[in-house]
Design an enzyme around this catalytic site. Structure first.
Site, PDB file in Angstrom:
ATOM      1  CG  ASP A 282      -4.330  69.912  23.423  1.00  0.00           C
ATOM      2  OD1 ASP A 282      -5.218  70.604  22.918  1.00  0.00           O
ATOM      3  OD2 ASP A 282      -3.259  70.384  23.845  1.00  0.00           O
TER       4      ASP A 282
ATOM      5  CD  GLU B 152      -0.972  76.150  22.050  1.00  0.00           C
ATOM      6  OE1 GLU B 152      -1.158  76.515  23.219  1.00  0.00           O
ATOM      7  OE2 GLU B 152      -1.909  75.984  21.240  1.00  0.00           O
TER       8      GLU B 152
ATOM      9  NE  ARG C 156       0.846  75.754  25.903  1.00  0.00           N
ATOM     10  CZ  ARG C 156       0.948  77.089  25.943  1.00  0.00           C
ATOM     11  NH1 ARG C 156       1.591  77.683  26.918  1.00  0.00           N
ATOM     12  NH2 ARG C 156       0.385  77.816  24.992  1.00  0.00           N
ATOM     13  CG  ASP C 157       1.772  71.344  24.695  1.00  0.00           C
ATOM     14  OD1 ASP C 157       1.269  71.328  25.841  1.00  0.00           O
ATOM     15  OD2 ASP C 157       1.441  72.173  23.823  1.00  0.00           O
TER      16      ASP C 157
ATOM     17  CG  LEU D 123     -13.457  72.297  26.489  1.00  0.00           C
ATOM     18  CD1 LEU D 123     -13.789  73.755  26.161  1.00  0.00           C
ATOM     19  CD2 LEU D 123     -11.947  72.142  26.716  1.00  0.00           C
ATOM     20  CG  LEU D 124     -11.941  65.982  24.188  1.00  0.00           C
ATOM     21  CD1 LEU D 124     -12.540  64.575  24.034  1.00  0.00           C
ATOM     22  CD2 LEU D 124     -11.645  66.549  22.799  1.00  0.00           C
TER      23      LEU D 124
ATOM     24  CE1 TYR E 187      -3.649  73.932  31.278  1.00  0.00           C
ATOM     25  CE2 TYR E 187      -1.921  75.273  30.306  1.00  0.00           C
ATOM     26  CZ  TYR E 187      -3.179  75.160  30.874  1.00  0.00           C
ATOM     27  OH  TYR E 187      -3.951  76.298  31.029  1.00  0.00           O
ATOM     28  CB  SER E 188      -0.925  68.814  26.075  1.00  0.00           C
ATOM     29  OG  SER E 188      -2.295  69.008  25.894  1.00  0.00           O
TER      30      SER E 188
HETATM   31  C1  FRU Z   1      -3.254  73.302  22.979  1.00  0.00           C
HETATM   32  C2  FRU Z   1      -2.969  73.652  24.423  1.00  0.00           C
HETATM   33  C3  FRU Z   1      -1.631  73.112  24.868  1.00  0.00           C
HETATM   34  C4  FRU Z   1      -1.800  73.034  26.355  1.00  0.00           C
HETATM   35  C5  FRU Z   1      -3.241  72.592  26.486  1.00  0.00           C
HETATM   36  C6  FRU Z   1      -3.962  73.113  27.692  1.00  0.00           C
HETATM   37  O1  FRU Z   1      -4.613  73.274  22.698  1.00  0.00           O
HETATM   38  O2  FRU Z   1      -3.027  75.066  24.599  1.00  0.00           O
HETATM   39  O3  FRU Z   1      -0.526  73.874  24.445  1.00  0.00           O
HETATM   40  O4  FRU Z   1      -0.919  72.124  26.943  1.00  0.00           O
HETATM   41  O5  FRU Z   1      -3.894  73.058  25.318  1.00  0.00           O
HETATM   42  O6  FRU Z   1      -5.238  72.555  27.783  1.00  0.00           O
END
Ligand code: FRU
Length: 479
Positions: A47, A223, A166-167, A44-45, A106-107
């Site tokens: 972000d 996000e 996050r992110d 799975l792909l 994570y992202s």
């Molecule tokens: C958005 C998200 C981000 C997180 C990542 C985890 O799609 O939920 O907020 O960092 O995907 O895969």
């Protein structure tokens, strides 16, 4: 087929070769693999991550879970490009392998510092009670692909946010480095925090303020926030989960929105005179769009063509998700335009006049013009009975309407099978990119965009003009 939590978080090295081989073979048997979009061979792909320019190449990473179509233990896969159209996958190079990211890389984003690419990412950690902890971490990638993680977390979770923080997106503005991070407040509202790098180093970050962009504060989490500059105007792209539909209407499970500011005030942490909130895309799936300013200033973006918490027809083949084309962002008459980078035309083969076609390879571009005061309907992915993806361009009514209810395998039905947007009663153009199971439709060279997936039946590869006289060109695309 659906994985248990234990399977989703099973360490990568505990998957046997036989298990992986089975997943690979299953994925390879799918009829829906794309040709000129980035997608994983299996797994799975989600972000796009770390979209940047480093040592003469465009870098694009993506969130990845290898062992089926599930949001499990995430890593980052690296791809590189010299033209923003052809991306070469160089492998998974960022693994969840420290106590600061044990349950997922994570992202995040990336930017060159010295001769290394600095990776700014969220480390997702679960403790023995499965309580989530979040860390904003760094890593340095050298040009041989070797990554060294910064041993300490770079930005600790502030007290006024929950574990949903996050992110990080790093950006450079008027001589300084900044980062914005998506956050959830203690009373469960989505907002964005702004930080500034001290001494222009990625190692120390000072909190500037909560980003003021006239946030309606109806979402429960934001996000993947991104701030890019188009001729000095700040454009904020973000994903406000749970946004009240009274604020703006949208149909997808989670929206990807944007606002344009007049200027960006770094001291006040504010977008000055922010625009209304707008849908970034009117199609069935675009999420977690990542954007950055290239070394020449150009604003580039790329989106995940997929959504969290949605099951896709490819899941049974143990894979899911794809990237959009890379789009350049511009502003005309105060409006944001998104259009594939110029090099996309290098895929065009012989030009043909647009007309009905009984069979195509489902890899083509259409460049069409629709008259004022007219209504046209074309069917893409059409079978012999004319069933497929319906695209209605109704300049008279002032609407574009997509209907995928007759196009292949159905999914996400609770979010409806149609999408629409308003247009002016003017001569209207559409550039339509079709790639096996993806469509990207750019109205008036990117004034409005519809992105989405369809999973056509084997005989759905024709084009039917059902109503009207759209004129234009057909180009077979070759990768
Ligand atoms: C958005 C998200 C981000 C997180 C990542 C985890 O799609 O939920 O907020 O960092 O995907 O895969």
């Amino acid at each position: 087929m659906s994985l248990t939590t234990e399977q989703k978080y099973k360490p990568y090295d505990k998957w046997t070769e036989e298990e992986v081989q089975k997943i690979k073979e299953n994925a390879a048997s799918s009829p829906w693999h794309t040709v000129f979009h980035v997608e994983p061979a299996y797994g799975l792909l989600n972000d796009p991550n770390g979209f940047s320019y480093f040592k003469g190449k465009w870098q694009l990473f993506y969130q990845y879970f290898p062992f089926g179509a599930a949001h499990g233990l995430k890593s980052w896969v690296q791809t590189e490009s010299t033209d923003l159209i052809h991306f070469k996958e160089t492998g998974t190079i960022l693994y969840p392998d420290t106590s600061l990211d044990s349950h997922g890389m994570y992202s995040g984003s990336a930017m060159q510092f010295g001769d290394k690419l600095f990776i700014f990412y969220t480390g997702n950690v679960r403790d023995e009670n499965w309580v989530r902890h979040t860390y904003q971490n760094g890593g340095l990638l050298d040009s041989s692909g070797h990554l060294e993680k910064v041993p300490q977390t770079l930005i600790a979770k502030p007290d006024d946010v929950t574990e949903h923080f996050r992110d990080p997106q790093i950006f450079f503005y008027k001589g300084d480095y900044y980062a914005i991070i998506g956050a959830q407040s203690l009373d469960k509202k989505g907002f964005i925090k702004l930080y500034k790098a001290l001494n222009n180093s990625y190692k120390e970050w000072a909190f500037v303020g909560d980003l003021d962009f006239d946030n309606d504060a109806t979402s429960y989490m934001i996000e993947c926030p991104n701030l890019v500059f188009v001729d000095d105007q700040p454009v904020l792209l973000y994903c406000p989960q749970g946004l009240d539909k009274k604020v703006i209407s949208y149909d997808n499970i989670y929206p990807n929105m944007y606002k344009i500011g007049q200027t960006f005030d770094t001291e006040k942490a504010a977008l000055i005179n922010p625009s209304e909130i707008h849908n970034l895309d009117y199609g069935f799936e675009v999420y977690a769009t990542q954007a950055f300013n290239a070394p020449n200033g150009q604003a580039l973006s790329i989106s995940w063509i997929g959504l969290p918490d949605v099951e896709y027809p490819t899941d049974k083949y143990d894979y899911q998700g794809a990237m959009s084309l890379v789009k350049e962002l511009t502003i005309k008459d105060g409006k944001l335009y998104q259009y594939p980078v110029d090099a996309i035309t290098s895929l065009r083969q012989e030009e043909k006049t647009f007309t009905n076609m009984s069979s195509t390879n489902n890899t083509y571009e259409l460049e069409l013009t629709f008259d004022k005061d007219s209504r046209s309907e074309i069917i893409l992915f059409a079978d012999q009975n004319g069933r497929g993806l319906s695209v209605v361009v109704d300049t008279k009514k002032g609407e574009i309407l997509l209907d995928r209810s007759q196009a292949g395998e159905q999914y996400a039905l609770e979010y409806g099978t149609t999408r629409s947007c308003a247009i002016d009663n003017e001569v209207t153009t559409a550039n339509i990119f079709i790639d096996k199971s993806i469509f990207e439709i750019f109205i008036n060279k990117g004034e409005k965009v519809f992105t989405g997936r369809v999973f056509p039946h084997a005989d759905q590869n024709g084009i039917v003009i059902k109503q009207g006289q759209p004129i234009g060109k057909y180009f077979e695309l070759n990768y």
